[in-house]
Design an enzyme around this catalytic site. Structure first.
Site, PDB file in Angstrom:
ATOM      1  N   TRP A 166       0.734  -1.463   0.003  1.00  0.00           N
ATOM      2  CA  TRP A 166      -0.051   0.160   0.078  1.00  0.00           C
ATOM      3  C   TRP A 166       0.725   1.300   0.105  1.00  0.00           C
ATOM      4  CZ3 TRP A 166       1.891   2.313   4.050  1.00  0.00           C
ATOM      5  CH2 TRP A 166       2.288   1.434   5.335  1.00  0.00           C
ATOM      6  N   LYS A 190      -2.669  -8.886  -7.393  1.00  0.00           N
ATOM      7  CA  LYS A 190      -3.714  -8.182  -6.335  1.00  0.00           C
ATOM      8  C   LYS A 190      -2.984  -7.007  -5.577  1.00  0.00           C
ATOM      9  CE  LYS A 190      -3.386  -9.116  -2.145  1.00  0.00           C
ATOM     10  NZ  LYS A 190      -3.981  -7.896  -1.526  1.00  0.00           N
ATOM     11  N   GLY A 244       6.469  -6.559  -0.608  1.00  0.00           N
ATOM     12  CA  GLY A 244       5.819  -6.401   0.592  1.00  0.00           C
ATOM     13  C   GLY A 244       6.886  -6.748   1.727  1.00  0.00           C
ATOM     14  N   SER A 245       6.209  -7.510   2.857  1.00  0.00           N
ATOM     15  CA  SER A 245       7.242  -7.555   4.101  1.00  0.00           C
ATOM     16  C   SER A 245       7.829  -9.084   3.832  1.00  0.00           C
ATOM     17  CB  SER A 245       6.200  -7.955   5.166  1.00  0.00           C
ATOM     18  OG  SER A 245       5.411  -8.727   5.140  1.00  0.00           O
ATOM     19  N   LEU A 267      11.465  -7.057  -0.600  1.00  0.00           N
ATOM     20  CA  LEU A 267      11.021  -7.140   0.620  1.00  0.00           C
ATOM     21  C   LEU A 267      11.456  -5.999   1.507  1.00  0.00           C
ATOM     22  CD1 LEU A 267      11.768 -10.975   0.848  1.00  0.00           C
ATOM     23  CD2 LEU A 267       9.619  -9.877   0.028  1.00  0.00           C
ATOM     24  N   CYS A 300      10.268   1.292   2.026  1.00  0.00           N
ATOM     25  CA  CYS A 300      11.101  -0.053   2.166  1.00  0.00           C
ATOM     26  C   CYS A 300      12.569   0.796   2.351  1.00  0.00           C
ATOM     27  CB  CYS A 300      10.961  -0.711   1.291  1.00  0.00           C
ATOM     28  SG  CYS A 300      11.173  -0.250  -0.396  1.00  0.00           S
TER      29      CYS A 300
HETATM   30  P1  NAP Z   1       2.760  -6.902   3.660  1.00  0.00           P
HETATM   31  O1  NAP Z   1       1.671  -7.199   4.894  1.00  0.00           O
HETATM   32  O2  NAP Z   1       3.642  -8.092   3.158  1.00  0.00           O
HETATM   33  O3  NAP Z   1       1.627  -6.944   2.204  1.00  0.00           O
HETATM   34  C1  NAP Z   1       1.909  -6.801   1.098  1.00  0.00           C
HETATM   35  C2  NAP Z   1       0.948  -7.539   0.156  1.00  0.00           C
HETATM   36  O4  NAP Z   1       1.006  -9.076   0.532  1.00  0.00           O
HETATM   37  C3  NAP Z   1      -0.464  -6.927   0.202  1.00  0.00           C
HETATM   38  O5  NAP Z   1      -0.926  -6.896  -1.047  1.00  0.00           O
HETATM   39  C4  NAP Z   1      -0.927  -7.768   1.291  1.00  0.00           C
HETATM   40  O6  NAP Z   1      -2.360  -7.655   1.131  1.00  0.00           O
HETATM   41  C5  NAP Z   1      -0.504  -9.357   0.690  1.00  0.00           C
HETATM   42  N1  NAP Z   1      -0.625 -10.362   1.618  1.00  0.00           N
HETATM   43  C6  NAP Z   1      -0.372 -10.114   2.911  1.00  0.00           C
HETATM   44  N2  NAP Z   1      -0.543 -11.442   3.405  1.00  0.00           N
HETATM   45  C7  NAP Z   1      -0.512 -12.382   2.428  1.00  0.00           C
HETATM   46  C8  NAP Z   1      -0.519 -13.732   2.104  1.00  0.00           C
HETATM   47  N3  NAP Z   1      -0.386 -14.554   3.195  1.00  0.00           N
HETATM   48  N4  NAP Z   1      -0.239 -14.116   0.775  1.00  0.00           N
HETATM   49  C9  NAP Z   1      -0.498 -13.263  -0.018  1.00  0.00           C
HETATM   50  N5  NAP Z   1      -0.290 -12.242  -0.080  1.00  0.00           N
HETATM   51  C10 NAP Z   1      -0.356 -11.519   1.113  1.00  0.00           C
HETATM   52  O7  NAP Z   1       3.486  -5.667   3.465  1.00  0.00           O
HETATM   53  P2  NAP Z   1       2.790  -4.202   3.561  1.00  0.00           P
HETATM   54  O8  NAP Z   1       2.559  -3.876   5.037  1.00  0.00           O
HETATM   55  O9  NAP Z   1       1.619  -3.990   2.979  1.00  0.00           O
HETATM   56  O10 NAP Z   1       3.918  -3.189   2.977  1.00  0.00           O
HETATM   57  C11 NAP Z   1       4.920  -2.892   3.793  1.00  0.00           C
HETATM   58  C12 NAP Z   1       6.231  -3.944   3.667  1.00  0.00           C
HETATM   59  O11 NAP Z   1       6.453  -3.844   2.158  1.00  0.00           O
HETATM   60  C13 NAP Z   1       7.336  -3.328   4.080  1.00  0.00           C
HETATM   61  O12 NAP Z   1       8.248  -4.354   4.901  1.00  0.00           O
HETATM   62  C14 NAP Z   1       8.362  -2.889   3.282  1.00  0.00           C
HETATM   63  O13 NAP Z   1       9.666  -2.696   3.419  1.00  0.00           O
HETATM   64  C15 NAP Z   1       7.845  -3.437   2.019  1.00  0.00           C
HETATM   65  N6  NAP Z   1       8.196  -2.952   0.760  1.00  0.00           N
HETATM   66  C16 NAP Z   1       9.310  -3.302  -0.172  1.00  0.00           C
HETATM   67  C17 NAP Z   1       9.563  -2.695  -1.189  1.00  0.00           C
HETATM   68  C18 NAP Z   1      10.929  -3.170  -1.987  1.00  0.00           C
HETATM   69  O14 NAP Z   1      10.966  -2.636  -2.979  1.00  0.00           O
HETATM   70  N7  NAP Z   1      11.983  -3.950  -1.407  1.00  0.00           N
HETATM   71  C19 NAP Z   1       8.804  -1.746  -1.706  1.00  0.00           C
HETATM   72  C20 NAP Z   1       7.561  -1.276  -1.116  1.00  0.00           C
HETATM   73  C21 NAP Z   1       7.467  -1.797   0.245  1.00  0.00           C
HETATM   74  P3  NAP Z   1      -3.360  -6.967   1.867  1.00  0.00           P
HETATM   75  O15 NAP Z   1      -2.975  -5.466   1.592  1.00  0.00           O
HETATM   76  O16 NAP Z   1      -4.786  -7.156   1.570  1.00  0.00           O
HETATM   77  O17 NAP Z   1      -3.277  -7.495   3.462  1.00  0.00           O
END
Ligand code: NAP
Length: 496
Positions: A166, A190, A244-245, A267, A300
């Protein structure tokens, strides 16, 4: 299905049809049922913006089938045809950047000007990969037989999946969709639950640009594990790109192993921001403000641990406290706002946990350290000194507006401190000593190093991490490789 519930947002848009309340599968806009939809809210006000379909396994399968049907015709098009569509899409995004920024600011909370910058940045990936798609060159390799030639070609991976966070709701999508489409792949993705409306506006413009039905499909859901499971275990999906995370990345990696699926993982980070005695302190302050308070610290690449050499510690800390205290916090649409709210209550709770842990273990709050008087999920820009080595931010990303400072004695000392983390996304270094630039850059265990700047992301450079920050690179000439397979053709029987 084009108007949102928050009339105030709709009425701000020059083109209200960009505000979709639907998922997008096989070129169809699928509205939410009357009940139990995915409710999208404004984190700044709590107002409901839209209700979208809460899809699951069945709809994800439908989307994958649509992407499979679309694959043959799409990959058969010439690279230049695909390139023209991507370029048109980029142009449309730029033309509609004000509207998309309003939608993004409403659902994500960031200042509308910052959202606009991100929207324009998101278009840059479409431009870039429109060109890179035309440069997918193969090779001819000398064979060990005079009778044969070894030919290497690159082909699209096939049907692919994407899952995005997000915090950067526009750029994280085009960073995947652009190389996928340029390479000749189709994709089912998604977006995050909190920020699907920006993604939908991008889909609407993709449709206008001429992206054929089924080439890009967007599933909206309240059940991310179900969608993620289908995307990683359905044998039609040959690659998944996730941002994501690290925690969720590991779940997806485990699931994908059953399918030997290609994976790109962008990540979490835990970036060190290193300021040497010879640094230009004013520039270092500008850099840390950008790398820490932009997007409320929810990036991130956020500077999670700030390491300042002993000789400049006082000057740097005093200047940063002044700047942080002056950051204007407010609603994303209020003129002059520099920082919006955090995304949700869980985000604030994490920041509070980190600050409490630092203080418990001996760190000192110099400014901020509390929820902001605006209430809801607004948090004060915070500066902390004497970051203890056993406190939470040392090992986990805070993902909030907290700059935590520790000091160091010399180069070896700071390399040891900076690398003391399981993450390896980016490091920032401020110095004017060229020899040190090379020594430190090479010794840091990260995928990216920013010297004398607080920013690293652009479409030309390979973005990505090492260690638990991920696998693969996005952007740059390398970014398309993750969406291509190599095929070697041994061509024999050439002698007369
Ligand atoms: P997140 O909780 O891992 O969520 C990321 C995405 O994964 C969302 O679309 C989420 O859906 C989905 N998701 C959650 N649980 C899942 C599962 N079990 N199976 C499949 N998809 C699942 O991370 P966030 O809080 O949204 O984002 C922040 C994280 O992203 C931070 O750790 C940040 O460092 C990282 N990030 C990394 C980069 C990079 O380029 N390295 C860039 C931006 C962000 P929902 O939203 O519907 O829960």
């Amino acid at each position: 299905m084009t108007t949102g519930i928050d009339i105030a947002i709709d009425s701000r848009l020059a083109d209200p049809t960009l505000m979709k309340q639907a998922a997008y599968i096989d070129g169809e806009w699928i509205p939410a049922p009357a009940r139990d939809g995915l409710v999208v809210t404004n984190p700044s006000t709590g107002a409901t913006l839209a209700v979208l379909p809460a899809m699951g396994t069945a709809e994800t399968k439908d989307a994958i089938e649509a992407a499979e049907r679309a694959l043959g015709p799409w990959r058969s098009r010439s690279a230049i045809e695909r390139s023209r569509i991507l370029r048109r899409w980029a142009d449309l995004i730029r033309e509609n950047a004000d509207d998309i920024a309003i939608i993004e600011s409403a659902e994500q909370g960031k200042p509308v000007g910052e959202a606009r910058d991100e929207v324009v940045y998101s278009a840059s990936f479409l431009d870039w990969f429109a060109e890179e798609g035309r440069r997918v060159y193969g090779d001819v390799i000398p064979s060990n037989s005079a009778d044969a030639r070894i030919i290497v070609i690159k082909q699209p991976v096939g049907v692919t999946g994407g899952i995005t966070p997000w915090n950067l709701p526009a750029a994280m999508i085009t960073r995947k969709v652009a190389p996928a489409l340029a390479a000749g792949c189709t994709i089912v993705f998604k977006p995050a639950e909190q920020t699907p409306l920006t993604a939908l506006a991008l889909m609407a413009l993709g449709e206008r640009a001429g992206v054929p039905a089924g080439v890009v499909n967007m599933v909206t859901t309240l059940d991310p594990p179900a969608v993620g499971l289908e995307l990683t275990t359905n044998q039609t999906v040959r690659k998944l790109s996730f941002t994501g995370s690290t925690e969720v990345g590991k779940i997806l990696m485990r699931q994908a192993s059953g399918n030997i699926q290609k994976l790109s993982l962008e990540l979490g980070g835990n970036s060190p921001f290193i300021v040497f005695d010879d640094a230009d302190i004013d520039k270092a302050i500008d850099g840390v403000v950008s790398a820490k308070f932009r997007n409320g610290g929810q990036i991130c690449t956020g500077a999670n641990r700030v390491f300042v050499q002993e000789g400049v510690k006082d000057a740097f800390t005093e200047a940063l406290v002044r700047r942080a205290a002056a950051v204007k916090v407010g609603d994303g649409f209020t003129a002059g706002t520099e920082m919006g709210p955090l995304i949700d209550e869980a985000g604030v709770a994490k920041v509070e946990r980190h600050v409490a842990d630092i203080v418990d273990k001996g760190g000192r709050v110099l400014t901020g350290g509390h929820r902001h008087e605006l209430g809801r999920t607004f948090y004060e820009p915070t500066v902390i000194s004497d970051l203890p080595r056993d406190s939470l931010p040392w090992y986990e990303e805070t993902f909030g507006p907290v700059a935590s400072i520790a000091t160091f004695a010399d180069e070896d000392d700071v390399i040891d401190l900076a690398n003391d983390t399981e993450y390896g996304l980016v490091a920032y270094v401020y110095t004017h000593d060229v020899g040190r630039v090379f020594r430190v850059s090479e010794a840091l265990e990260t995928g990216m190093v920013a010297i004398n700047t607080g920013r690293v992301s652009n479409e030309m450079a390979p973005f990505g991490g090492i260690k638990q920050s991920g696998l693969g690179r996005e952007g740059s000439k390398y970014g398309i490789d993750d969406w291509l397979e190599l095929k070697y053709i041994n061509l024999a029987g050439l002698s007369r």
